[in-house]
Design an enzyme around this catalytic site. Structure first.
Site, mmCIF file in Angstrom:
data_model
loop_
_atom_site.group_PDB
_atom_site.id
_atom_site.type_symbol
_atom_site.label_atom_id
_atom_site.label_comp_id
_atom_site.label_asym_id
_atom_site.label_seq_id
_atom_site.Cartn_x
_atom_site.Cartn_y
_atom_site.Cartn_z
ATOM 1 N N ARG A 236 43.139 40.534 42.706
ATOM 2 C CA ARG A 236 43.107 39.890 41.390
ATOM 3 C C ARG A 236 44.540 39.528 41.011
ATOM 4 O O ARG A 236 45.472 40.322 41.233
ATOM 5 C CB ARG A 236 42.527 40.826 40.329
ATOM 6 C CG ARG A 236 41.016 40.982 40.363
ATOM 7 C CD ARG A 236 40.289 39.689 39.964
ATOM 8 N NE ARG A 236 38.843 39.829 39.971
ATOM 9 C CZ ARG A 236 38.048 39.563 41.013
ATOM 10 N NH1 ARG A 236 38.566 39.124 42.155
ATOM 11 N NH2 ARG A 236 36.731 39.711 40.915
ATOM 12 N N GLU A 265 44.971 32.005 36.144
ATOM 13 C CA GLU A 265 44.055 31.363 37.074
ATOM 14 C C GLU A 265 43.110 30.485 36.269
ATOM 15 O O GLU A 265 42.464 31.028 35.356
ATOM 16 C CB GLU A 265 43.286 32.445 37.833
ATOM 17 C CG GLU A 265 42.734 31.961 39.139
ATOM 18 C CD GLU A 265 42.201 33.115 39.986
ATOM 19 O OE1 GLU A 265 42.981 33.982 40.393
ATOM 20 O OE2 GLU A 265 40.987 33.119 40.204
ATOM 21 N N HIS A 284 41.318 30.902 44.841
ATOM 22 C CA HIS A 284 40.363 32.019 44.771
ATOM 23 C C HIS A 284 39.121 31.734 45.629
ATOM 24 O O HIS A 284 37.991 31.681 45.125
ATOM 25 C CB HIS A 284 39.984 32.283 43.299
ATOM 26 C CG HIS A 284 39.509 33.699 43.071
ATOM 27 N ND1 HIS A 284 39.709 34.378 41.897
ATOM 28 C CD2 HIS A 284 38.841 34.568 43.872
ATOM 29 C CE1 HIS A 284 39.192 35.592 41.974
ATOM 30 N NE2 HIS A 284 38.665 35.730 43.177
HETATM 31 C C1 GLV Z 1 35.832 37.625 44.081
HETATM 32 O O1 GLV Z 1 36.957 37.619 43.710
HETATM 33 C C2 GLV Z 1 34.979 38.754 43.971
HETATM 34 O O2 GLV Z 1 35.339 39.721 43.266
HETATM 35 O O3 GLV Z 1 33.899 38.742 44.573
#
Ligand code: GLV
Length: 325
Positions: A236, A265, A284
């Site tokens: 994250r 983000e 991401h």
């Molecule tokens: C993506 O970031 C997830 O947590 O699946």
């Protein structure tokens, strides 16, 4: 039974939910709903199939008395206040396991890309800068035989360690919990976080975002890392202080970065991070393979239906709410 999906996700989710006879509403737009529109969209629903863009906390839940389950289309769940859900008897479900290998593949791809300047050299060609084979151009860092420091030896950390074994890397890890099976099966060594920072050639972040891990990487930590080291983050964004990272890269405190997640983000196109050649930044997408996103969608839908049908959901974070009257 009414179920609200807060985004379009692979079709298998809607098919699974509708085949149960549920009345399903799907957020129709490309971008996620604002907090206000989220409330309107999910009002009256018993099940919410959410994404990591949806902030679901006590103040949201107080306006949604019919909700029985929040099923996140993600393994991470920092967007959901699990305690607030538990207090209200609402089950919280996630999609672990099905994305582990796909995410670790991508973390390793970022590691290799940052180390060997894959994205940067491609962009340099596209800008017309490459004139001839260069003895001194695009020199990177070796991956084979290097030391990989894994922060957070959970499922994805373990999958990363397995990949590193194929490159004869030495793997060390830090985690508040010892992972003894990883130690015995993969030969990884548990070390203190500061040792990991000073010994690693690559540091790969696989820890959830919690109050303890927010800002875990900042100026002080970058100073402890090797000047040749590379930070990989597929966890994250807020685990890393972005301004401190930009400074560390610019001043040569660390050599490079491979980031699938950022803070903020999305990262704005004119953000200073994006002007640093040695930072590979992606939107991401670590779990974004066709097969894995479909598996996540199926699991997220199965989780919702199980809770609403009174059976045990495959992946529930607070199963104690399921046994309450
Ligand atoms: C993506 O970031 C997830 O947590 O699946």
């Amino acid at each position: 039974m009414r179920i609200a999906m807060t985004r379009k996700i692979p079709a298998v989710a809607l098919e699974t939910l509708e085949s149960s006879g549920a009345d399903v509403v799907v957020w129709p737009e490309q971008l996620p709903p604002s907090p206000e529109r989220l409330l309107e969209h999910v009002e009256g629903a018993e099940g919410i199939l959410s994404t990591l863009n949806d902030k679901i906390d006590g103040s949201v839940l107080d306006k949604l008395p019919s909700v029985k389950v929040v099923s996140n289309f993600a393994v991470g769940y920092d967007n959901i206040d699990v305690d607030a859900c538990t207090q209200r008897g609402i089950a919280v479900c996630i999609t672990p396991d099905v994305l582990t290998d796909t995410t670790a593949d991508f973390a390793f791809a970022l590691l290799m890309s940052a180390a060997r300047r894959v994205s940067e050299s491609h962009q340099s060609i596209a800008r017309g800068e490459w004139k001839t084979w260069e003895p001194l151009g695009y020199l990177g860092q070796d991956v084979y035989g290097a030391t990989l420091g894994i922060v957070g030896m959970g499922r994805i950390g373990v999958a990363m360690a397995k990949r590193a074994a194929g490159f004869n890397m030495t793997v060390i890890y830090s985690d508040m919990y010892r992972n003894e099976s990883a130690e015995s099966e993969l030969g990884v060594e548990h070390v203190e976080f500061d040792d990991l920072l000073s010994r690693s050639d690559f540091v790969s972040v696989h820890t959830p975002l919690t109050p303890e891990t927010r800002g875990l990487f900042s100026t002080e930590q970058f100073k402890k890392m090797k000047p040749s080291s590379i930070l990989i983050n597929t966890a994250r964004g807020p685990v890393v202080d972005t301004d401190a990272l930009v400074e560390a890269l610019k001043s040569g405190e660390i050599w490079g970065a491979g980031l699938d997640v950022t803070d903020p983000e999305p990262i704005p196109a004119d953000h200073p991070l994006l002007s640093i050649d040695r930072a590979v930044v992606c939107p991401h997408i670590a779990s974004a393979s066709e097969v894995t996103r479909s598996r996540m969608a199926k699991l997220a839908a199965d989780n919702v239906l199980a809770v609403l049908n009174g059976t045990t959901p495959p992946r529930c974070l607070n199963p104690e709410v399921l046994t309450r009257d």
